[in-house]
Design a protein around this motif. Structure first.
Motif, mmCIF file in Angstrom:
data_model
loop_
_atom_site.group_PDB
_atom_site.id
_atom_site.type_symbol
_atom_site.label_atom_id
_atom_site.label_comp_id
_atom_site.label_asym_id
_atom_site.label_seq_id
_atom_site.Cartn_x
_atom_site.Cartn_y
_atom_site.Cartn_z
ATOM 1 N N SER A 153 31.599 41.425 48.091
ATOM 2 C CA SER A 153 31.685 39.966 48.092
ATOM 3 C C SER A 153 32.597 39.457 46.985
ATOM 4 C CB SER A 153 30.290 39.356 47.932
ATOM 5 O OG SER A 153 29.469 39.669 49.041
ATOM 6 N N ALA A 154 32.638 40.193 45.889
ATOM 7 C CA ALA A 154 33.472 39.796 44.750
ATOM 8 C C ALA A 154 34.892 40.324 44.852
ATOM 9 C CB ALA A 154 32.834 40.278 43.455
ATOM 10 N N SER A 181 42.296 32.028 33.281
ATOM 11 C CA SER A 181 43.074 32.915 32.409
ATOM 12 C C SER A 181 43.763 34.038 33.167
ATOM 13 C CB SER A 181 42.147 33.504 31.338
ATOM 14 O OG SER A 181 41.092 34.222 31.942
ATOM 15 N N VAL A 182 44.023 33.852 34.456
ATOM 16 C CA VAL A 182 44.681 34.899 35.243
ATOM 17 C C VAL A 182 45.935 34.335 35.897
ATOM 18 C CG1 VAL A 182 42.531 36.144 35.677
ATOM 19 C CG2 VAL A 182 43.250 34.366 37.268
ATOM 20 N N ARG A 188 44.469 34.129 43.376
ATOM 21 C CA ARG A 188 44.195 34.095 44.814
ATOM 22 C C ARG A 188 43.138 35.132 45.192
ATOM 23 N NH1 ARG A 188 49.820 33.048 44.978
ATOM 24 N NH2 ARG A 188 50.308 35.274 45.197
ATOM 25 N N GLU A 189 43.202 36.313 44.554
ATOM 26 C CA GLU A 189 42.206 37.346 44.825
ATOM 27 C C GLU A 189 40.812 36.886 44.377
ATOM 28 O OE1 GLU A 189 43.667 40.705 42.747
ATOM 29 O OE2 GLU A 189 45.245 41.178 44.194
ATOM 30 N N ILE A 190 40.777 36.276 43.190
ATOM 31 C CA ILE A 190 39.491 35.807 42.673
ATOM 32 C C ILE A 190 38.969 34.651 43.504
ATOM 33 C CG2 ILE A 190 38.345 34.740 40.685
ATOM 34 C CD1 ILE A 190 40.156 36.362 38.886
ATOM 35 N N GLN A 191 39.862 33.795 43.967
ATOM 36 C CA GLN A 191 39.427 32.668 44.795
ATOM 37 C C GLN A 191 38.823 33.148 46.104
ATOM 38 O OE1 GLN A 191 42.926 30.226 44.979
ATOM 39 N NE2 GLN A 191 42.404 29.082 43.117
ATOM 40 N N THR A 249 39.653 48.134 29.352
ATOM 41 C CA THR A 249 40.359 49.131 30.151
ATOM 42 C C THR A 249 40.618 48.634 31.571
ATOM 43 O OG1 THR A 249 38.239 50.174 30.680
ATOM 44 C CG2 THR A 249 39.486 51.101 28.844
ATOM 45 N N LEU A 250 40.039 47.481 31.932
ATOM 46 C CA LEU A 250 40.301 46.846 33.220
ATOM 47 C C LEU A 250 41.250 45.671 33.009
ATOM 48 C CD1 LEU A 250 36.676 46.674 34.706
ATOM 49 C CD2 LEU A 250 38.378 48.469 35.051
ATOM 50 N N SER A 251 41.929 45.284 34.078
ATOM 51 C CA SER A 251 42.772 44.094 33.996
ATOM 52 C C SER A 251 41.889 42.851 33.947
ATOM 53 C CB SER A 251 43.704 44.025 35.202
ATOM 54 O OG SER A 251 42.955 43.743 36.387
ATOM 55 N N GLY A 252 42.525 41.702 33.622
ATOM 56 C CA GLY A 252 41.755 40.471 33.553
ATOM 57 C C GLY A 252 41.119 40.112 34.882
ATOM 58 N N GLY A 253 41.869 40.282 35.969
ATOM 59 C CA GLY A 253 41.311 39.982 37.282
ATOM 60 C C GLY A 253 40.194 40.922 37.667
ATOM 61 N N GLN A 254 40.341 42.202 37.305
ATOM 62 C CA GLN A 254 39.284 43.175 37.606
ATOM 63 C C GLN A 254 38.020 42.852 36.823
ATOM 64 O OE1 GLN A 254 41.438 46.732 36.600
ATOM 65 N NE2 GLN A 254 42.008 47.157 38.736
#
Length: 566
Positions: free
Chosen positions: A447-448, A501-502, A508-511, A471-476
């Motif tokens: 879902s996320a 902050s992305v 768009r991925e987070i949205q 160690t993860l990107s901001g979006g991850q």
């Protein structure tokens, strides 16, 4: 003195152990006093009077007493060590537990380094005194009693002379205490400031390096370290004067006793064996006198540390659960704020007489200028803070009447800068729902919009991420945080600048993740970006701590109060 009495209460669970330690210490000192007596008997009865048949029994008795003394020392050290570590363990647990229950307001104003100093250096000072210092104090006071009693038995004048040093020592120790205590408290405070800056630099090392501020930070750190060093030197200077002085006074008293005792032995009023016994007893007496200053210093450090520890423990828990709090009944997730006024501490109101309703299953975007009170309003729903006036309701129930854990599980928050722990992705996602199975974790990750990147990681869900998830990107990181919120299946979702902050692609991925997460849930969106605001069914504008306008995005976009922030 009140601080010391409060510290002594932490010995209550260890009463039996303390009694055992005290008895072992007392027996140890009785054995220690017995050795000079046996030595005197060897000199007077064997060497002087020629009773050779007593030599072997007296030597064997000497050896047995020494062995008993060794065993008693082992018991005393073992049990007192257990008490010391137990007190530290208990205190650290109590302080840590109290910190977990203190409000956001306390943590907002208290630097992490200060808290870490209280949990480490201050607690160690307390535990050393309670575990060892008090027993040493008892043991040496007991030594004074039995040694002086034995001296009085040999000759009352010698005991009286040995006692003369007591009042002088007491006066000097009291003066030492008055001078050293405020200095030691200041030393602890300055060391805590050093710890505070060190902790900030460790957490913010990427920011420091990215702006090339290493030298500036180094200068600030050395400045604080210099202050701590300078104050520590002041403490050492005071100790350097008083400790030797406290050590000299009993030696001067012993010299007087030896002078009088030696004269008595020369005149035949005291046997040679008794004189040697007196000398050995005085040697035993000298150590308690000499360590008096050290014990006073340890007590002062414990009081200084205890003062700082109790500053935390005495902090009032502002967000408390009503003893008659009831569980939150099932519901669709309706949110209502009625006449809410809120301020941080004694500051000006951030929110004033706010009325706001969010219908179940709908999404409301809250927009406004920086500092207008958007985040403050959102944090009242999961009861991170309580309003100064008015009420906050979930499904018609005042959150102050509900079980706090139910309220927190009902309203999940996804912040702009999500905090991830240095552990596996599985444990991070399941943090709010311990014991949840992998199917639920994968469902939340799906879902996320996090499933795809998690599956390509070397260890999948078992991949351990670095400190704060760097160690993860901001979006991850943001998608893992969304999955963490969803795995608890909250009825209310609060998105506080979750895409601020992305970059555009990650946004768009987070949205997409947010759109999936919001489906069927009451959602409060705090955002500045139009693309995120557009996810909401309605938009409310907050201005000056009040709801200035509300409607669809199309309806409010033409309003002057909305145009200023869109």
């Amino acid at each position: 003195m009140s601080i010391l009495l409060r510290l002594l209460t932490f010995l209550r669970p260890y009463r039996t152990a303390v009694i055992i330690t005290a008895l072992a210490a007392a027996a140890l000192q009785v054995a220690s006093v017995t050795l000079p007596y046996l030595t005197g008997r060897v000199i007077d009865d064997v060497l002087k009077d020629g009773q050779r048949d007593l030599l072997l029994p007296l030597c064997l008795a000497f050896l047995v007493v020494a062995l008993i003394r060794m065993g008693l020392a082992f018991v005393r050290r073992t049990v007192s060590g257990w008490v010391s570590l137990g007190v530290e363990y208990d205190l650290r647990g109590i302080v840590f537990d109290h910190l977990q229950h203190l409000s956001f307001a306390y943590h907002d104003r208290m630097p992490v380094g200060q808290l870490m100093s209280r949990l480490t250096a201050d607690l160690q000072a307390v535990r050393f005194f309670l575990g060892y210092g008090l027993i040493f104090l008892f043991m040496h006071l007991f030594t004074l009693v039995i040694v002086l009693s034995r001296l009085a038995w040999i000759d009352p004048l010698l005991a009286l002379l040995a006692l003369l040093v007591g009042p002088v020592l007491t006066a000097v120790a009291w003066r030492y205490s008055r001078i050293s205590n405020p200095i030691l408290i200041d030393v602890q405070q300055k060391l805590a400031r050093v710890s505070e800056l060190a902790q900030q630099s460790a957490v913010g090392i990427r920011v420091i390096k990215s702006f090339g501020r290493e030298r500036e930070l180094g200068r600030r750190f050395r400045g604080r370290a210099d202050q701590a060093f300078s104050r520590s030197i002041d403490a050492a200077r005071v100790e350097a004067f008083y400790q030797p002085f406290l050590g000299f006074l009993p030696i001067a008293g012993i010299a007087l006793v030896l002078a009088v005792g030696g004269t008595m032995a020369i005149n035949g009023n005291l046997s040679v064996g008794s004189f040697i016994e007196v000398y050995l007893l005085l040697a035993l007496l000298m150590f308690p006198f000499r360590v008096l200053g050290s014990l006073v210093g340890n007590a002062q450090r414990a009081i200084a540390g205890g003062t700082r520890v109790f500053e935390v423990l005495d902090e009032k828990i502002e967000i408390t659960e009503d003893p008659e709090a009831r569980p939150l009944p099932p519901g669709p997730g309706a949110v209502r704020l009625e006449g809410v006024t809120f301020a941080y501490g004694d500051g000006p109101p951030v929110l004033e007489d706010v009325d706001l309703e969010i219908a179940p299953g709908t999404a409301l975007a809250l927009i406004g200028a920086t500092g207008s009170g958007k985040t403050s309003l959102a944090q009242l729903i999961p009861r991170f803070y309580d309003p100064d006036a008015g009420r906050v309701e979930i499904d018609g129930h005042d959150v102050r009447d509900l079980a706090l854990q139910d309220v927190r599980r009902a309203a999940a928050v996804v912040a702009q800068e999500p905090f991830l722990f240095s552990m596996s992705i599985r444990n991070n996602i399941a943090y709010g729902a311990p014991g949840v199975d992998d199917d639920a974790i994968w469902a939340a990750a799906r879902s996320a919009q996090a499933e795809e990147f998690i599956r390509v990681l070397p260890e999948g869900l078992d991949t351990v991420i670095g400190e704060r998830g760097f160690t993860l990107s901001g979006g991850q990181r943001q998608r893992v945080a969304i999955a963490r919120a969803l795995v608890t299946d909250p009825r209310i979702l609060i998105l506080d600048e979750a895409t601020a902050s992305v970059d555009a692609t990650t946004e768009r991925e987070i949205q997409r993740a947010l759109a999936s997460a919001m489906r069927g849930r009451t959602t409060l969106i705090i955002a500045h970006r139009l693309s995120t605001i557009a996810l909401a069914d309605e938009v409310a504008v907050i201005d000056g701590g009040q709801i200035a306008a509300r409607g669809t995005l199309a309806e409010i976009s033409s309003l002057p109060v909305a145009r200023a922030v869109l």
